[in-house]
Structure formats: structure tokens, C-alpha cells
Design a protein around this motif. Structure first.
Motif, PDB file in Angstrom:
ATOM      1  N   ALA A  52     100.134  88.511  49.684  1.00  0.00           N
ATOM      2  CA  ALA A  52      98.850  89.404  50.126  1.00  0.00           C
ATOM      3  C   ALA A  52      99.570  90.555  50.952  1.00  0.00           C
ATOM      4  O   ALA A  52      98.905  91.552  50.917  1.00  0.00           O
ATOM      5  CB  ALA A  52      97.973  88.473  50.677  1.00  0.00           C
ATOM      6  N   HIS A  53     100.570  90.413  51.931  1.00  0.00           N
ATOM      7  CA  HIS A  53     101.051  91.191  52.637  1.00  0.00           C
ATOM      8  C   HIS A  53     101.580  92.394  51.812  1.00  0.00           C
ATOM      9  O   HIS A  53     101.472  93.577  52.004  1.00  0.00           O
ATOM     10  CB  HIS A  53     102.046  90.480  53.538  1.00  0.00           C
ATOM     11  CG  HIS A  53     102.405  91.675  54.675  1.00  0.00           C
ATOM     12  ND1 HIS A  53     103.468  92.452  54.466  1.00  0.00           N
ATOM     13  CD2 HIS A  53     102.302  91.310  55.996  1.00  0.00           C
ATOM     14  CE1 HIS A  53     103.918  93.138  55.728  1.00  0.00           C
ATOM     15  NE2 HIS A  53     102.875  92.542  56.595  1.00  0.00           N
ATOM     16  N   CYS A  54     102.269  92.007  50.772  1.00  0.00           N
ATOM     17  CA  CYS A  54     102.997  93.035  49.682  1.00  0.00           C
ATOM     18  C   CYS A  54     101.670  94.043  49.303  1.00  0.00           C
ATOM     19  O   CYS A  54     101.993  95.087  48.785  1.00  0.00           O
ATOM     20  CB  CYS A  54     103.647  92.223  48.764  1.00  0.00           C
ATOM     21  SG  CYS A  54     104.626  93.218  47.396  1.00  0.00           S
ATOM     22  N   GLU A  55     100.862  93.188  48.746  1.00  0.00           N
ATOM     23  CA  GLU A  55      99.494  93.930  48.062  1.00  0.00           C
ATOM     24  C   GLU A  55      99.030  94.971  49.117  1.00  0.00           C
ATOM     25  O   GLU A  55      98.953  95.969  48.701  1.00  0.00           O
ATOM     26  CB  GLU A  55      98.671  92.925  47.359  1.00  0.00           C
ATOM     27  CG  GLU A  55      99.372  92.382  46.292  1.00  0.00           C
ATOM     28  CD  GLU A  55      99.722  93.188  45.155  1.00  0.00           C
ATOM     29  OE1 GLU A  55      99.158  94.455  45.026  1.00  0.00           O
ATOM     30  OE2 GLU A  55     101.114  93.105  44.624  1.00  0.00           O
TER      31      GLU A  55
ATOM     32  N   MET B 242     111.253  95.565  45.492  1.00  0.00           N
ATOM     33  CA  MET B 242     111.549  94.097  44.997  1.00  0.00           C
ATOM     34  C   MET B 242     110.146  93.367  45.391  1.00  0.00           C
ATOM     35  O   MET B 242     109.735  93.397  46.405  1.00  0.00           O
ATOM     36  CB  MET B 242     112.597  93.526  45.476  1.00  0.00           C
ATOM     37  CG  MET B 242     112.955  92.195  45.124  1.00  0.00           C
ATOM     38  SD  MET B 242     114.261  91.187  46.021  1.00  0.00           S
ATOM     39  CE  MET B 242     113.091  90.567  47.259  1.00  0.00           C
ATOM     40  N   GLU B 243     109.668  92.784  44.231  1.00  0.00           N
ATOM     41  CA  GLU B 243     108.367  92.114  44.193  1.00  0.00           C
ATOM     42  C   GLU B 243     108.889  90.735  45.050  1.00  0.00           C
ATOM     43  O   GLU B 243     109.803  90.438  45.136  1.00  0.00           O
ATOM     44  CB  GLU B 243     107.951  91.887  42.859  1.00  0.00           C
ATOM     45  CG  GLU B 243     107.226  92.921  42.022  1.00  0.00           C
ATOM     46  CD  GLU B 243     106.114  93.527  42.979  1.00  0.00           C
ATOM     47  OE1 GLU B 243     105.301  92.878  43.439  1.00  0.00           O
ATOM     48  OE2 GLU B 243     105.776  94.631  42.511  1.00  0.00           O
ATOM     49  N   PRO B 244     107.820  90.160  46.066  1.00  0.00           N
ATOM     50  CA  PRO B 244     108.170  88.858  46.647  1.00  0.00           C
ATOM     51  C   PRO B 244     108.808  87.676  45.630  1.00  0.00           C
ATOM     52  O   PRO B 244     108.336  87.471  44.472  1.00  0.00           O
ATOM     53  CB  PRO B 244     106.900  88.303  46.947  1.00  0.00           C
ATOM     54  CG  PRO B 244     105.623  89.478  46.994  1.00  0.00           C
ATOM     55  CD  PRO B 244     106.334  90.414  45.840  1.00  0.00           C
TER      56      PRO B 244
ATOM     57  N   TYR C  49     109.901  90.152  50.370  1.00  0.00           N
ATOM     58  CA  TYR C  49     109.867  91.483  49.404  1.00  0.00           C
ATOM     59  C   TYR C  49     110.407  92.828  50.054  1.00  0.00           C
ATOM     60  O   TYR C  49     110.893  92.659  51.219  1.00  0.00           O
ATOM     61  CB  TYR C  49     108.415  91.679  48.964  1.00  0.00           C
ATOM     62  CG  TYR C  49     107.521  92.483  50.097  1.00  0.00           C
ATOM     63  CD1 TYR C  49     107.441  93.721  50.293  1.00  0.00           C
ATOM     64  CD2 TYR C  49     107.015  91.664  50.725  1.00  0.00           C
ATOM     65  CE1 TYR C  49     106.637  94.285  50.951  1.00  0.00           C
ATOM     66  CE2 TYR C  49     105.896  92.158  51.817  1.00  0.00           C
ATOM     67  CZ  TYR C  49     105.849  93.383  51.687  1.00  0.00           C
ATOM     68  OH  TYR C  49     104.779  94.104  52.742  1.00  0.00           O
ATOM     69  N   ARG C  50     110.824  93.724  49.214  1.00  0.00           N
ATOM     70  CA  ARG C  50     111.426  94.818  49.759  1.00  0.00           C
ATOM     71  C   ARG C  50     110.481  96.259  49.746  1.00  0.00           C
ATOM     72  O   ARG C  50     110.120  96.298  48.472  1.00  0.00           O
ATOM     73  CB  ARG C  50     112.884  95.199  49.210  1.00  0.00           C
ATOM     74  CG  ARG C  50     113.782  94.409  49.804  1.00  0.00           C
ATOM     75  CD  ARG C  50     115.425  94.597  49.270  1.00  0.00           C
ATOM     76  NE  ARG C  50     116.125  93.463  49.165  1.00  0.00           N
ATOM     77  CZ  ARG C  50     116.772  93.052  48.275  1.00  0.00           C
ATOM     78  NH1 ARG C  50     116.622  93.897  47.013  1.00  0.00           N
ATOM     79  NH2 ARG C  50     117.393  92.036  48.308  1.00  0.00           N
TER      80      ARG C  50
END
Length: 156
Positions: free
Chosen positions: A93-96, A107-109, A119-120
């Protein structure tokens, strides 16, 4: 504002071409909290500090040939910033959320051999941010067994 008190430790200082936009982005995308902002008489950005947990990140403008944003040096980075989420936080959720705020996801989680999911991402000026959360507590012996690597406390 309260008196500024610093504990012994490390912090990063990041240079931006547009530090006002960066300050707003870092708060929105990655959840950094404003500590303070210093502006000059013309309302130009001088310096700011933001917190994440017990850590501080300093935000500044480019001010010498040695203090440049990746945007000014062909996207090159000599370091990255690691953001450590608390155990149990939802890194996907943080990545999204970061993506929706304008972060470019490099880089996806993914779960790493040492028990952390990471993730990057790149911010709008090209600084690289690595975000991680522990999903499985592991000892160095456990991650060495999984990875085939050897972890030591010291080189010698």
C-alpha cells in the motif's frame, strides 16, 4: 516551534533544484513529517528538515558543484535513502501511495533473502529511495543458509 535538540546519530542531506516541490512530495509520497523550513526574505527555500520515526532528513537546494540534484547531473546518484517502515505496516500500500503521488517505481515490492520486503523508487528529481519492512525476523545464520552468503560482524 520548540527548541531544536539533536541526538547523536546520522542523517542524510539531500539537494534539490526545486526543494519546495521536493518537500511537499516527500511528505505526500513517503510520509515524511515536516520538522521545520527556513525561508529567506524573498520566500526562497534555504533549508528544511523532515522526520520519519526517529530519523531526520535534511532538504536543501543546490548550492555548489558538489551538491547537486540527480536532475542536474544526468540522473546520477552516489547514494540512496532507506526508509524503514514499522513491522506490520503494509509496504504494498505504501508503494501504491508513493506511485500515485508521482514516485517512479524502479522495483516493485519483493521479499528479500534477509526477511525484509522492499521496493525502490525515484523521486521527481531522480533521488533513489528504498523502502523496507521486516516480514520475517531472521538471524544472519538463517539468511546465510538461504542465500549462500557469509555474514560476519567485521572484515578481519
Amino acid at each position: 516551534m520548540k527548541e531544536l535538540i539533536r541526538s547523536k546519530g546520522l542523517s542524510s542531506s539531500i539537494s534539490y533544484r526545486d526543494p519546495k516541490s521536493a518537500f511537499r512530495f516527500l511528505e505526500t509520497a513517503f510520509g515524511l513529517k515536516p520538522l521545520f523550513v527556513i525561508l529567506d526574505a524573498d520566500d526562497e527555500f534555504v533549508h528544511a528538515e523532515m522526520t520519519f520515526g526517529d530519523s531526520v532528513v535534511m532538504i536543501g537546494r543546490e548550492w555548489s558543484d558538489d551538491h547537486r540534484s540527480p536532475r542536474s547531473i544526468d540522473g546520477k546518484n552516489s547514494q540512496s535513502v532507506h526508509v524503514q517502515l514499522a513491522e506490520g505496516e503494509d509496504i504494498d500500500a505504501h508503494c501504491e501511495h508513493a506511485r500515485a503521488a508521482g514516485a517512479s517505481i524502479l522495483m516493485e515490492p519483493a521479499t528479500q533473502f534477509y526477511g525484509e520486503r522492499t521496493y525502490r523508487a525515484k523521486d521527481p528529481e531522480g533521488h533513489i529511495w528504498i523502502v523496507g519492512v521486516i516480514v520475517q525476523r531472521m538471524t544472519p545464520g538463517q539468511w546465510d543458509a538461504v542465500s549462500g552468503l557469509v555474514t560476519r560482524e567485521r572484515l578481519d
